[in-house]
Scaffold this motif. Sequence first.
Motif, short mmCIF file in Angstrom:
data_model
loop_
_atom_site.label_atom_id
_atom_site.label_comp_id
_atom_site.label_asym_id
_atom_site.label_seq_id
_atom_site.Cartn_x
_atom_site.Cartn_y
_atom_site.Cartn_z
N LEU A 87 0.87 -1.19 0.00
CA LEU A 87 0.00 0.00 0.00
C LEU A 87 0.90 1.24 0.00
O LEU A 87 1.60 1.50 0.98
N ALA A 88 0.86 1.98 -1.08
CA ALA A 88 1.83 3.07 -1.20
C ALA A 88 1.25 4.29 -1.91
O ALA A 88 1.97 5.04 -2.56
N GLY A 89 -0.05 4.49 -1.77
CA GLY A 89 -0.68 5.59 -2.50
C GLY A 89 -0.95 6.83 -1.67
O GLY A 89 -1.62 7.75 -2.11
N GLY A 90 -0.38 6.86 -0.45
CA GLY A 90 -0.66 7.99 0.43
C GLY A 90 0.14 9.23 0.06
O GLY A 90 1.08 9.17 -0.73
N ARG A 91 -0.21 10.34 0.70
CA ARG A 91 0.48 11.61 0.40
C ARG A 91 1.41 12.05 1.53
O ARG A 91 2.04 13.09 1.44
N SER A 92 1.47 11.29 2.61
CA SER A 92 2.39 11.57 3.73
C SER A 92 2.29 13.03 4.20
O SER A 92 3.31 13.67 4.46
N THR A 93 1.09 13.53 4.29
CA THR A 93 0.94 14.95 4.65
C THR A 93 1.40 15.24 6.08
O THR A 93 2.02 16.26 6.34
N ARG A 94 1.13 14.30 7.00
CA ARG A 94 1.54 14.55 8.40
C ARG A 94 3.06 14.50 8.55
O ARG A 94 3.64 15.22 9.34
N LEU A 95 3.71 13.65 7.76
CA LEU A 95 5.17 13.51 7.87
C LEU A 95 5.88 14.65 7.14
O LEU A 95 6.96 15.08 7.54
N SER B 253 0.15 -0.85 -4.82
CA SER B 253 -1.10 -0.10 -4.87
C SER B 253 -0.74 1.38 -4.69
O SER B 253 -0.24 1.78 -3.64
N CYS B 254 -1.00 2.16 -5.72
CA CYS B 254 -0.58 3.57 -5.69
C CYS B 254 -1.74 4.47 -6.10
O CYS B 254 -2.75 3.99 -6.60
N ARG B 255 -1.58 5.76 -5.90
CA ARG B 255 -2.64 6.67 -6.37
C ARG B 255 -2.41 6.95 -7.85
O ARG B 255 -1.28 6.82 -8.35
N ALA B 256 -3.47 7.31 -8.55
CA ALA B 256 -3.32 7.70 -9.96
C ALA B 256 -2.44 8.95 -9.98
O ALA B 256 -2.62 9.85 -9.15
N GLY C 191 -9.48 2.63 -0.59
CA GLY C 191 -9.54 2.67 -2.06
C GLY C 191 -8.44 1.82 -2.68
O GLY C 191 -8.65 1.17 -3.73
N GLY C 192 -7.26 1.82 -2.05
CA GLY C 192 -6.15 1.02 -2.57
C GLY C 192 -6.44 -0.47 -2.48
O GLY C 192 -6.23 -1.22 -3.45
N VAL C 193 -6.96 -0.91 -1.34
CA VAL C 193 -7.25 -2.34 -1.16
C VAL C 193 -8.39 -2.75 -2.10
O VAL C 193 -8.33 -3.80 -2.77
N LEU D 286 0.07 -4.86 2.85
CA LEU D 286 1.05 -4.36 3.81
C LEU D 286 1.32 -2.88 3.53
O LEU D 286 1.70 -2.50 2.41
N SER D 287 1.13 -2.09 4.56
CA SER D 287 1.40 -0.66 4.48
C SER D 287 2.91 -0.43 4.32
O SER D 287 3.70 -1.20 4.84
N CYS D 288 3.28 0.64 3.63
CA CYS D 288 4.72 0.85 3.38
C CYS D 288 5.39 1.69 4.46
O CYS D 288 6.52 2.11 4.29
N ASP D 289 4.70 1.92 5.58
CA ASP D 289 5.30 2.79 6.61
C ASP D 289 5.60 2.04 7.92
O ASP D 289 5.53 2.59 9.00
N LEU D 290 5.95 0.75 7.77
CA LEU D 290 6.22 -0.11 8.94
C LEU D 290 7.68 -0.55 8.89
O LEU D 290 8.00 -1.63 8.38
N1 LIG Z 1 -3.39 3.07 -2.82
C1 LIG Z 1 -3.53 3.96 -1.84
N2 LIG Z 1 -2.79 3.88 -0.71
C2 LIG Z 1 -2.96 4.81 0.25
C3 LIG Z 1 -3.85 5.91 0.11
N3 LIG Z 1 -3.79 6.67 1.22
C4 LIG Z 1 -2.89 6.09 2.04
N4 LIG Z 1 -2.37 4.97 1.44
C5 LIG Z 1 -1.36 4.07 2.01
O1 LIG Z 1 -1.90 3.52 3.20
C6 LIG Z 1 -0.92 3.46 4.23
C7 LIG Z 1 -1.38 4.25 5.43
O2 LIG Z 1 -1.48 5.58 5.02
P1 LIG Z 1 -1.92 6.74 5.99
O3 LIG Z 1 -0.95 6.85 7.09
O4 LIG Z 1 -3.35 6.56 6.35
O5 LIG Z 1 -1.86 7.98 5.03
P2 LIG Z 1 -0.62 8.71 4.36
O6 LIG Z 1 -1.12 9.33 3.13
O7 LIG Z 1 0.57 7.81 4.24
O8 LIG Z 1 -0.28 9.84 5.39
P3 LIG Z 1 -1.14 11.18 5.72
O9 LIG Z 1 -1.26 11.98 4.45
O10 LIG Z 1 -0.33 11.87 6.75
O11 LIG Z 1 -2.48 10.70 6.22
C8 LIG Z 1 0.37 3.97 3.61
O12 LIG Z 1 1.10 2.85 3.18
C9 LIG Z 1 -0.11 4.81 2.43
O13 LIG Z 1 0.82 4.88 1.37
C10 LIG Z 1 -4.63 5.99 -1.11
O14 LIG Z 1 -5.43 6.92 -1.33
N5 LIG Z 1 -4.41 5.00 -2.03
#
Ligand SMILES: Nc1nc2c(ncn2[C@@H]2O[C@H](COP(=O)(O)OP(=O)(O)OP(=O)(O)O)[C@@H](O)[C@H]2O)c(=O)[nH]1
Length: 217
Positions: free
Chosen positions: A6-14, A48-51, A78-80, A94-98
């Motif tokens: 799972l790697a489509g997040g935007r990491s806004t908090r980080l 799994s990534c965002r468009a 949405g990714g799952v 598996l989330s990519c932030d572990l």
């Molecule tokens: N495919 C997909 N993965 C997502 C999406 N949002 C989060 N993820 C992934 O899900 C996991 C947990 O993400 P979160 O911590 O909830 O969100 P984040 O975008 O990484 O961080 P924040 O922007 O700070 O909430 C991470 O591995 C993200 O890459 C999404 O919209 N699509």
Amino acid sequence: MIGVVLAGGRSTRLGQDKVRLRLPGDGRDMLARTADLLAACTDGVVISCRAPDAGEETLALPGIRSIPDAEPGLGPLGGVWSALRELRQPILVLSCDLPFMDMPTLRRLIDARGARPPEALMTTFQQAETGFIEALVSIYEPACLPFFEEARARNLRQLNLVIPEKLQSRVVYTRAEALPFFNINFPGELEQARRMAEAAREQRHSTACHASEEGIR
Ligand SMILES: Nc1nc2c(ncn2[C@@H]2O[C@H](COP(=O)(O)OP(=O)(O)OP(=O)(O)O)[C@@H](O)[C@H]2O)c(=O)[nH]1
């Protein structure tokens, strides 16, 4: 079973892209580390990534297929959902932030899936003391799909609420076993992860030195 990073997040908090983080003692970034872990215990891996936004490239690793979210803005759910829809087979998500996730933990999940009751559609971890469900370290069966469609219709965003409790098979872990579930969301957690990774590297180094001194004697 296919592993889904799972790697489509935007990491806004980080404030910096989680997938590109590197910790002391590991030359790989978090995207490659997570994909390697999944490759070692599944029949194949996808990302799994965002468009991609305009001018951006789709997140990718050499030789690994990327599945962009079919619908934007749904977060991990949405990714799952997109991965399940595309693959139509069991997926280990598996989330990519572990940074401290490890193979024994993933094996424990895979073994639990093998022993699950026939009705279970999601095999997941639950934290003993808090009851927290680790929906981003879970196996989803293809029969989960109607529940994702229903969640979408209800505008639900929390992945851990998509599959009804009675259809989940849960592996309970205690606080003492929690390190693999440590995740990085904020700068303070990144600092903490760096310190822990550095301490582990020093520990390995001193153990190796001690062993070679013993060998010389
Ligand atoms: N495919 C997909 N993965 C997502 C999406 N949002 C989060 N993820 C992934 O899900 C996991 C947990 O993400 P979160 O911590 O909830 O969100 P984040 O975008 O990484 O961080 P924040 O922007 O700070 O909430 C991470 O591995 C993200 O890459 C999404 O919209 N699509």
